[in-house]
Write an enzyme that holds these catalytic residues in place. Structure first.
Site, PDB file in Angstrom:
ATOM      1  CB  CYS A  47      63.849  59.104  64.090  1.00 62.52           C
ATOM      2  SG  CYS A  47      63.278  60.925  63.020  1.00 62.52           S
ATOM      3  CB  CYS A 106      59.037  62.410  63.669  1.00 64.01           C
ATOM      4  SG  CYS A 106      60.351  61.801  62.246  1.00 64.01           S
ATOM      5  CG  ASP A 127      19.458  24.009  50.362  1.00 61.28           C
ATOM      6  OD1 ASP A 127      18.668  23.725  48.951  1.00 61.28           O
ATOM      7  OD2 ASP A 127      20.209  24.507  49.615  1.00 61.28           O
ATOM      8  CG  ASP A 168      24.347  28.417  49.849  1.00 64.72           C
ATOM      9  OD1 ASP A 168      23.969  28.795  49.679  1.00 64.72           O
ATOM     10  OD2 ASP A 168      24.826  27.793  49.033  1.00 64.72           O
ATOM     11  CG  ASP A 214      19.861  28.821  50.992  1.00 68.24           C
ATOM     12  OD1 ASP A 214      20.590  29.634  50.346  1.00 68.24           O
ATOM     13  OD2 ASP A 214      19.798  27.916  51.038  1.00 68.24           O
TER      14      ASP A 214
END
Lengths: 712, 122
Positions: free
Chosen positions: A12, A15, A418, A613, A617
């Site tokens: 607030c 604060c 691949d 991927d 590999d």
């Protein structure tokens, strides 16, 4: 000095006051400004008396937490930059205007005193920055372009001032007391002009990363106890259920629980067509929900999200150094001292051997050499191109790990793919169901029409096969069951189930003995027999990705050899290779042998890119000259890969190579421009020299910006 | 051959001395190394002070860059080996944390690569 802190725990306005007062009480703090919405405190303090710890303890003393904010808030930084630019603009306008007045003499004419006043303003107000940069550098015994400009303009200004104030003194030395104020003033004006444009253009180079940061959502709509509440993105935790409505941004990464939609992922993957997603599918934070509404469970938040990882990766890559830059570095470290020496030689040679008026010509030429040789264009040549290139890649779903990878990619002459998951979709699917014999089960006979009957029997074949496979764990089983499920075929109960690895499965369905087995060919054909008679065939195959053939052809056209590597037997491998136009096949390579195969090909003298991927590999990817991981779209920080492609489209491999080629071309052009401009200028006078110098920086940055426009 | 006048000889001699001085001044400087335990403030003003720091391998070290020089070139610091590029706001403090796993010498520089500093990892 000013510092921004993050303050946690404020709720607030009171604060805010509390925190402000607490920080103000720290001796040495001169100003505090606390912002509740931003949760920050801007503190101005004396560096000698105050450090971060003192501020931290003051804040924690009243029950809040303070932390250092990374950089002083990007907004403040932006504001400061804009202010700097405006200031620079003012200096440029004033210096060039005064310079023009002196040059043409329209207003001030031959009134040297008036010229002196104008020149003094420019020298010590507009040019103050040069002095401020030079003096501390000299203390470090380093020199930079500001040093050169300071020496050059000071010499011209100093001589002119003496010539104006004490013409007799100069005349005594046998030199005509003619001031050259236009030199010092215009040189400062033009160099500042160059810096102004360069600063403006430079802001454009880092646009890509700003765009990525802008993709982050600010709030999320969390579903909790039947209620929906909007919360700031920082408060979302894993397992939160989030609702996304049409047109909204998906806040964090997660998995769809309910509903489905078409999602625009172009900002992450570079693929322009929206992707349809349903229950169980993964969604990526920062992408945009197009049509449907769905709820999903957050699986990754904060710095773990795909977007956060991409931002980190791009930021890091833009900071890295390309090998080509090492040469540039070596040159620029000797540049300034060498230029000063050249300037001295120029003065001596013109003074000793030059024509009358030797001193003036020597002075002007020395100044020209000093001004022209500024190496800033050289310093900018590589980094600006790298920053733009990496950013351009990110926009297209090509994530480059570092500048080195970007540089190597243009040298590639061999690409090894691949097979599974890269050339193909990596998931076997049922491609055909064929009816063979009379041995259909009872249920099939209920249909009267022939066509419908065939259809029903075909379904029966699939239904029986799927029912049997339900008990199997084979990867092909999944394809059959999925096919049956997608066609909404009800499965039957299987008794006396038995699986024989490598051969097939058998069991009893409605008292019929059913057997499903295979014979391996290029695709797997499963045979279904009922009571010992062949009833039908089901073909299951891993299908080739849509654009594989086109990508392979393009690569070959670019003069790149394309090789396929796979664990499959030669027959299967060759069949796929023929389908996509690959001529060289490395078949029956076990996963742990892939790395060795890559090395063998490198030993043939090839520069190899390995595309895979990135998971199975990884060693092969790491041992290739450059590893390219075809991302699953959810894991971008693949360590072994120099380049990660978010999209599964193989054509992005070509885009990555193209991007590298174009970036390298830009770098070479930039370096050439940085080196060539000075040579032009040396032949001219100091004013042209400063113009050429300003132009060289601007051209280098603009040339890098052109990279944004290239098509890849 | 005419006689070379006195002033020309003086200019030639002073010029030669200037060349030697320039070479010595910029290229023969000793590097002063500052050993750093956990944290160090580097003042960015016409270069970096301290210019050369030594840190320990495998330990996280905080480097605070405090820029006090408005030179545009110094507005960014680049530590290429650590893949760090940071903007340095004028009169602000920017902290960089590094945890080197390899020993050796790693340079850092401003964005135009004009000002240099060095981190020695031991």
């Amino acid at each position: 000095m000013k510092q921004t802190y993050l303050i946690k725990g404020m709720h607030c306005a009171s604060c805010v006051r509390g925190v402000e007062e607490a920080i103000k009480k720290v001796p040495g703090v001169s100003d505090v400004s606390v912002s509740l919405p931003a949760e920050t405190a801007m503190v101005e303090f004396d560096l000698e008396k105050v450090d971060d710890e003192k501020v931290f303890s003051a804040v924690s003393g009243i029950g809040y937490q303070a932390a250092l904010k990374d950089n002083a808030g990007s907004d403040d930084l932006e504001k400061e930059k804009n202010k700097d630019l405006t200031r620079l603009k003012k200096k440029v306008v004033v210096s060039l205007f005064f310079g023009a007045l002196i040059f043409w003499g329209s207003l001030v004419g031959q009134n040297f005193f008036l010229q002196l006043i104008l020149a003094t303003i420019v020298q010590f107000w507009a040019g103050l920055g040069f002095y401020k940069a030079t003096l501390p550098a000299l203390r470090h015994r380093t020199a930079n372009m500001d040093t050169l400009i300071t020496i050059g303009t000071s010499a011209a200004y100093g001589f002119s001032a003496v010539a104006t104030l004490f013409p007799g003194l100069i005349a005594q030395a046998g030199i005509e007391p003619m001031p050259y104020f236009d030199v010092s003033v215009l040189v400062i004006g033009l160099i500042l002009l160059g810096r102004y444009f360069e600063a403006k253009a430079r802001a454009g180079t880092s646009e890509a990363i700003k765009k990525l940061i802008g993709l982050q959502a600010k709030t999320a709509r969390i579903v909790k106890d039947g209620k929906e509440i909007d919360v700031p993105i920082e408060e979302v935790v894993v397992e939160n259920v989030i609702r996304v409505r049409p047109g909204e941004k998906i806040p964090v990464d997660g998995e769809i629980l309910e509903g489905g939609s078409s999602i625009d992922e172009s900002m992450i993957s570079g693929e322009s067509i929206p992707v349809d997603k349903q229950k169980g599918d993964k969604v990526i934070g920062g992408t945009i929900n197009k049509t449907g509404t769905f709820t999903y469970k957050a699986t990754k938040v904060g710095s773990d999200t795909v977007l956060a990882q991409i931002i980190k990766l791009v930021g890091e890559a833009q900071a890295s150094k390309a090998p080509i830059q090492r040469i540039v570095d070596l040159i620029s470290s000797y540049f300034v001292p060498v230029v000063i020496i050249l300037a001295i030689i120029t003065f001596v040679v013109w003074y000793v051997f030059g024509p009358y008026p030797a001193f003036l010509l020597a002075l002007l030429n020395t100044v020209a050499v000093l001004i022209i040789a500024c190496p800033c264009a050289m310093g900018l040549a590589t980094p600006t191109a790298i920053v733009v290139g990496v950013g351009k890649g990110a926009e297209k779903g090509i994530l480059i790990k570092d500048a080195e990878s970007l540089e190597i990619a243009h040298k590639i002459n061999t690409v090894i793919f691949d097979k599974t998951g890269t050339l193909t979709n990596g998931k076997p699917v049922v491609t055909d169901v064929i009816l063979v014999s009379e041995a259909y089960p009872e249920s099939g006979k209920k249909d009267p029409g022939q066509a419908r009957m065939t259809e029903a029997r075909r379904d029966d074949i699939l239904g029986l096969a799927a029912s049997l496979e339900k008990g199997s764990e084979h990867s092909l089983a999944e394809a059959i069951i999925q096919k049956a499920e997608s066609e909404k075929i009800t499965l039957s109960k299987v008794e006396k189930f038995k699986a024989t690895p490598g051969y097939g499965v058998e069991g009893e369905i409605c008292k019929d003995k059913v057997f499903l087995g295979n014979r391996k060919l290029m695709e797997t054909v499963m045979m279904l027999s009922v009571d010992g008679k062949l009833a039908g065939l089901i073909a299951v195959a891993d299908t080739v990705k849509e654009n594989t053939k086109e990508a392979v052809e393009k690569l070959q056209k670019m003069g790149i050899e394309v090789i396929m590597i796979t664990g499959d037997n030669e027959k299967t491998a060759n069949a796929i290779a023929r389908q996509v136009g690959i001529k060289r096949v490395l078949a029956e390579v076990l996963p742990d042998q892939k790395e060795a195969e890559v090395k063998k090909i490198q030993a043939e003298g090839k520069v190899v890119a390995m595309v895979g991927d990135g998971i199975n590999d990884a060693p092969a990817l790491a041992s290739a000259n450059i590893g390219i991981a075809m991302g699953s779209g959810t894991d971008v920080a693949i360590e072994s890969a120099g380049i990660t492609l978010v999209s599964k489209d193989l054509r992005s491999v070509i885009s990555a190579i193209e991007l590298s080629k174009k970036t390298m071309r830009t770098i070479r052009m930039n370096v050439a421009m940085g080196v060539l401009y000075p040579f032009f200028g040396v032949l001219l006078n100091p004013i042209f020299a400063s113009g050429a110098m300003a132009l060289s920086s601007i051209s280098v940055v603009s040339n890098s910006l052109l990279l944004k426009r290239v098509k890849i | 051959m005419g006689i070379i006048s006195e002033d020309k000889i003086i200019v030639a001699i002073v010029g030669s001395l200037g060349i030697i001085f320039t070479w010595w001044f910029f290229l023969f400087k000793k590097e002063k190394e500052t050993a750093v335990e956990k944290e160090v403030d580097i003042i960015v003003s016409g270069g970096y002070s301290p210019e050369v720091i030594s840190i320990q391998k495998g330990k996280t070290t905080k480097i605070n860059f405090i820029r006090k020089d408005s030179t545009d070139c110094l507005s960014e610091v680049v530590l290429p080996d650590f893949k760090i590029r940071k903007e340095l706001p004028l009169n602000g403090k920017v902290t960089v944390e590094i945890n080197p796993q390899k020993s050796g010498e790693f340079g850092f520089a401003c964005r135009m690569n004009m000002y240099h500093g060095k981190i020695i990892v031991k």
